[in-house]
Design an enzyme around this catalytic site. Structure first.
Site, short mmCIF file in Angstrom:
data_model
loop_
_atom_site.label_atom_id
_atom_site.label_comp_id
_atom_site.label_asym_id
_atom_site.label_seq_id
_atom_site.Cartn_x
_atom_site.Cartn_y
_atom_site.Cartn_z
CD GLN A 113 34.50 18.45 -36.32
OE1 GLN A 113 34.46 17.93 -35.22
NE2 GLN A 113 35.56 19.08 -36.75
CG MET A 133 39.27 19.64 -29.70
SD MET A 133 38.44 18.29 -28.86
CE MET A 133 39.22 16.89 -29.63
CE LYS A 142 42.41 12.56 -39.50
NZ LYS A 142 41.59 12.59 -38.31
N GLY A 164 48.27 19.79 -39.96
CA GLY A 164 46.87 19.93 -40.38
C GLY A 164 46.26 21.19 -39.79
CG HIS A 165 45.57 21.48 -35.56
ND1 HIS A 165 46.30 20.42 -35.07
CD2 HIS A 165 44.29 21.28 -35.17
CE1 HIS A 165 45.48 19.61 -34.40
NE2 HIS A 165 44.26 20.10 -34.45
CD GLN A 223 34.62 17.49 -29.49
OE1 GLN A 223 34.18 18.62 -29.56
NE2 GLN A 223 35.43 17.00 -30.42
P1 AMP Z 1 40.92 18.90 -33.71
O1 AMP Z 1 41.93 19.71 -32.96
O2 AMP Z 1 41.30 17.48 -33.92
O3 AMP Z 1 39.52 19.08 -33.18
O4 AMP Z 1 40.88 19.51 -35.18
C1 AMP Z 1 40.69 20.87 -35.39
C2 AMP Z 1 40.48 21.12 -36.87
O5 AMP Z 1 41.63 20.66 -37.58
C3 AMP Z 1 39.27 20.37 -37.44
O6 AMP Z 1 38.59 21.20 -38.36
C4 AMP Z 1 39.91 19.20 -38.11
O7 AMP Z 1 39.16 18.69 -39.19
C5 AMP Z 1 41.20 19.81 -38.63
N1 AMP Z 1 42.21 18.78 -38.90
C6 AMP Z 1 42.58 17.75 -38.08
N2 AMP Z 1 43.49 16.97 -38.70
C7 AMP Z 1 43.68 17.51 -39.94
C8 AMP Z 1 44.50 17.16 -41.05
N3 AMP Z 1 45.30 16.10 -41.04
N4 AMP Z 1 44.43 17.94 -42.14
C9 AMP Z 1 43.64 19.02 -42.20
N5 AMP Z 1 42.84 19.41 -41.17
C10 AMP Z 1 42.86 18.66 -40.06
#
Ligand code: AMP
Length: 287
Positions: A150, A27, A146, A33-34, A58
């Site tokens: 999901q 998103m 994380k 993390g991303h 969502q």
């Molecule tokens: P989001 O943009 O929050 O929907 O996350 C996109 C992807 O990044 C999802 O697969 C999350 O699980 C992963 N993600 C978010 N935060 C972290 C993190 N701290 N470490 C690793 N992956 C992450």
């Protein structure tokens, strides 16, 4: 790196993309993390497609859809730097046509853990992820541990609907003090940020006890509540120890459980978890 903002343009580009193809659904508002997911995908596939879509279905009523952090220019630069081949960022009307009426959901599993406070959240996740899988047709897709529930549910979706896609789980990336990185962390004030560390502190205490042989869930949950006591600004939503296939609570842990926790600091909702696994006949813990 191609930046593509329409489904029709994406389909043309996809037709000439080299396999293996990896998809990293996001998103946006990228943090480390991303970026680690993109790097992980880069190691596993010839073509890396990052999707960026703040999925309205969502978000529940009163949640932060309008204020969800967005920084498109920054995201484009970071995705390119980490070696993505394509950033697919469709507008909402491309993904949800005027007559959109089809949703996918996990009636039981999506109601557990985070689903209790966010009743339609996982229906939105399942629907958008399945749409992305159909548009992108990846060989593999990378998700972060994380968001533990999901990724477990997406594995279920792939198995149940016979999708030929390998789901890769990538480790949680943390700040130096242990706070799990999240796009929403930028909303935390300095004192909220201090309180936010409670989830990691509790999970770390749980990990220590598991590694010292404690297996009783009640005792482990007690340890975590005790640790959270030092963080009065953190309001726990749930702390549960569940089997990673059924998401049902377990009385005693084995090598296939997730210890999952969610809490709020003021208006920011935080989640974190640890997974147990088998390590040379002994119990290992991924935090
Ligand atoms: P989001 O943009 O929050 O929907 O996350 C996109 C992807 O990044 C999802 O697969 C999350 O699980 C992963 N993600 C978010 N935060 C972290 C993190 N701290 N470490 C690793 N992956 C992450």
């Amino acid at each position: 790196m191609e930046v593509i903002r329409s489904n029709s343009e994406f389909k043309v580009w996809r037709a000439s993309a080299r396999s293996d193809i990896a998809l990293v659904p996001t998103m946006g508002s990228f943090h480390s993390g991303h970026l680690s997911l993109i790097q992980h995908a880069r190691q596993l596939a010839d073509t890396v497609i990052v999707s960026l879509f703040v999925n309205p279905t969502q978000f529940g009523l009163g949640e932060d859809l309008e204020t969800y952090p967005r920084d498109f220019g920054h995201d484009v630069a970071l995705a390119e730097e980490r070696g993505a081949d394509c950033l697919f960022a469709p507008p909402v009307q491309e993904m949800y046509g005027r007559l959109h009426a089809t949703y996918v959901h996990w009636p039981e599993l999506g109601a557990r853990l985070c689903g209790k406070a966010r009743p339609n959240h996982f229906q939105g996740v399942a629907t958008i992820v399945l749409k992305l899988f159909n548009l992108v047709r990846p060989d593999l897709a990378v998700f972060g541990r994380k968001d533990g529930q999901q990724v477990l549910l997406i594995k279920r979706l792939v198995a149940d609907l016979d999708l030929d896609i390998r789901i890769v789980v990538s480790p949680t990336i943390r700040e130096p003090d242990g706070l799990a990185m999240s796009s929403r962390n930028i909303n935390l004030t300095k004192s909220e940020r201090t309180q936010a560390l409670g989830l990691y502190t509790a999970l770390r205490a749980c990990k220590e006890r598991i590694l010292h042989g404690e297996q009783a869930s009640e005792s482990l949950v007690g340890t975590m509540h005790e640790a959270l006591g030092q963080f009065p600004g953190l309001r726990p939503e749930y702390i549960e120890i569940v089997d990673r296939d059924s998401l049902c609570s377990v009385e005693s842990i084995d090598t296939n459980v997730m210890v999952a926790a969610a809490a709020r600091v003021e208006s920011t909702r935080l989640i974190d978890n640890l997974w147990t696994y088998e390590m040379e006949g002994a119990m290992g813990v991924e935090l």
